[in-house]
Design an enzyme around this catalytic site. Structure first.
Site, PDB file in Angstrom:
ATOM      1  N   ALA A  67       0.866  -1.181   0.000  1.00  0.00           N
ATOM      2  CA  ALA A  67       0.000   0.000   0.000  1.00  0.00           C
ATOM      3  C   ALA A  67       0.901   1.228   0.000  1.00  0.00           C
ATOM      4  O   ALA A  67       2.043   1.168   0.475  1.00  0.00           O
ATOM      5  CB  ALA A  67      -0.870  -0.011   1.255  1.00  0.00           C
ATOM      6  N   GLY A 112       0.705  -5.093   0.636  1.00  0.00           N
ATOM      7  CA  GLY A 112      -0.409  -5.140  -0.312  1.00  0.00           C
ATOM      8  C   GLY A 112      -0.018  -5.746  -1.657  1.00  0.00           C
ATOM      9  O   GLY A 112      -0.875  -6.249  -2.386  1.00  0.00           O
ATOM     10  N   GLU A 115      -0.203  -9.399  -1.126  1.00  0.00           N
ATOM     11  CA  GLU A 115      -1.649  -9.687  -1.031  1.00  0.00           C
ATOM     12  C   GLU A 115      -2.311  -9.672  -2.413  1.00  0.00           C
ATOM     13  O   GLU A 115      -3.182 -10.493  -2.700  1.00  0.00           O
ATOM     14  CB  GLU A 115      -2.304  -8.670  -0.087  1.00  0.00           C
ATOM     15  CG  GLU A 115      -1.835  -8.845   1.349  1.00  0.00           C
ATOM     16  CD  GLU A 115      -2.258  -7.690   2.251  1.00  0.00           C
ATOM     17  OE1 GLU A 115      -1.786  -6.547   2.023  1.00  0.00           O
ATOM     18  OE2 GLU A 115      -3.047  -7.922   3.167  1.00  0.00           O
ATOM     19  N   GLU A 135       4.208  -5.541   7.278  1.00  0.00           N
ATOM     20  CA  GLU A 135       3.357  -4.543   7.958  1.00  0.00           C
ATOM     21  C   GLU A 135       3.711  -4.326   9.419  1.00  0.00           C
ATOM     22  O   GLU A 135       3.584  -3.213   9.918  1.00  0.00           O
ATOM     23  CB  GLU A 135       1.874  -4.942   7.844  1.00  0.00           C
ATOM     24  CG  GLU A 135       1.258  -4.686   6.475  1.00  0.00           C
ATOM     25  CD  GLU A 135       1.448  -5.833   5.500  1.00  0.00           C
ATOM     26  OE1 GLU A 135       2.250  -6.745   5.770  1.00  0.00           O
ATOM     27  OE2 GLU A 135       0.780  -5.800   4.454  1.00  0.00           O
TER      28      GLU A 135
END
Ligand code: CAA
Length: 260
Positions: A67, A112, A115, A135
């Protein structure tokens, strides 16, 4: 198909989608997520003859480095809920897409990015790929499905170790652990993904989309995957392609599937 942060090429039923923010290692900012939503929930659904999608990242270094951390400033609890829900919705749209989506991972697939790769149906890694969920280094947990999908690929013990140490694993380890389907020399990952999609494109399209839906059902806590398999199996039996496939086998010839 016009996007701010995605490049697309479409040839022979295969759509290649490149996340194009190489200076930020293709980090998923709001705009990029919105582009992905538009592509997987709208534009690609209407693409005539679509048989597969390759998802990759621009530049030499990264698939997607997570992200976009520059958008975290001022994020409160409600913002966190909205952000994670938005990511979940888009990544489910990819996981539930009606044709196969293959991640071609040529570098960092972190947070992300890992993911996103895991939401795809298959992962082809280059020998320079690195996977991880860092994270906890930021005081976060994954927000785009990482805690759930990582377990599905590598099992609970390994997932917990990666999630808690924030360690990265290389392509070979990702292959050994079941996170990557293939490892190829750097630069050949898109070609390999296209080769797999071309093989799948020779099969009956409805059977392929029902395979995706039924395998997904195994992990869907609201639906019994075995029950889904019975229902979806019955749907494939109704198709013209099933009649053709069975007839071709018995007649010892190659099946010609129409997607009906
Ligand atoms: N968000 C925003 N920008 C990012 C980024 C990210 N996730 N990752 C890298 N960048 C930017 C860097 O800030 C840098 O920008 P500038 O040139 O403007 O300084 C540029 O990309 C290149 O990165 P580096 O100079 O850091 O490159 P490096 O080779 O030294 O390191 C790296 C590469 C190890 C991937 C490092 O960039 C890194 O650790 N990135 C962050 C990875 C991360 O923590 N991802 C998880 C994000 S949180 C998340 O994803 C939550 C969720 O589940 C939804």
């Amino acid at each position: 198909m016009e996007y701010k942060n995605l490049l697309t090429t479409y040839k022979d039923g295969i759509l290649v989608v490149t996340i194009n923010r190489p200076k930020a290692l293709n980090a998923l900012n709001k705009q990029t997520l919105s582009d992905l939503r538009q592509l997987f929930e709208k534009d690609a659904l209407n693409l005539e003859g679509l048989r597969g999608v390759v998802l990759t990242g621009a530049g030499e270094k990264a698939f997607v480095a997570g992200a976009d951390i520059t958008e975290f400033n001022g994020l409160d609890a409600q913002g966190g809920l909205d952000m994670a829900q938005n990511g979940h919705d888009i990544f489910f749209s990819i996981e539930r897409f009606h044709v196969p989506v293959i991640a071609a991972v040529g570098g960092y697939a972190l947070g992300g990015g890992c993911e996103l790769a895991m939401a795809c149906h298959i992962r082809v890694a280059s020998d320079k790929a690195l996977f991880g969920q860092p994270e906890v280094n930021l005081g976060l947990i994954p927000g785009y499905g990482g805690t759930q999908r990582l377990i599905q690929y590598i099992g609970k013990g390994r997932a917990l170790e990666l999630l808690m140490t924030a360690d990265m694993i290389d392509a070979q380890k990702a292959l050994d652990w079941g996170l990557a389907n293939h490892v190829v020399p750097h630069g050949e990952e898109i070609e390999k993904a296209i080769e797999i999609l071309k093989k799948i494109a020779k099969k009956a399209p409805l059977a392929i989309s029902k395979t995706i839906a039924t395998v997904n059902a195994y992990f869907d806590k609201e639906h019994d995957g075995f029950k889904q398999e019975v229902l979806q199996f019955a749907q494939t039996v109704k198709t013209e392609d099933f009649k053709e496939g069975a007839a071709a086998f018995l007649e010892k010839r190659k099946a010609v599937f129409q997607g009906k």
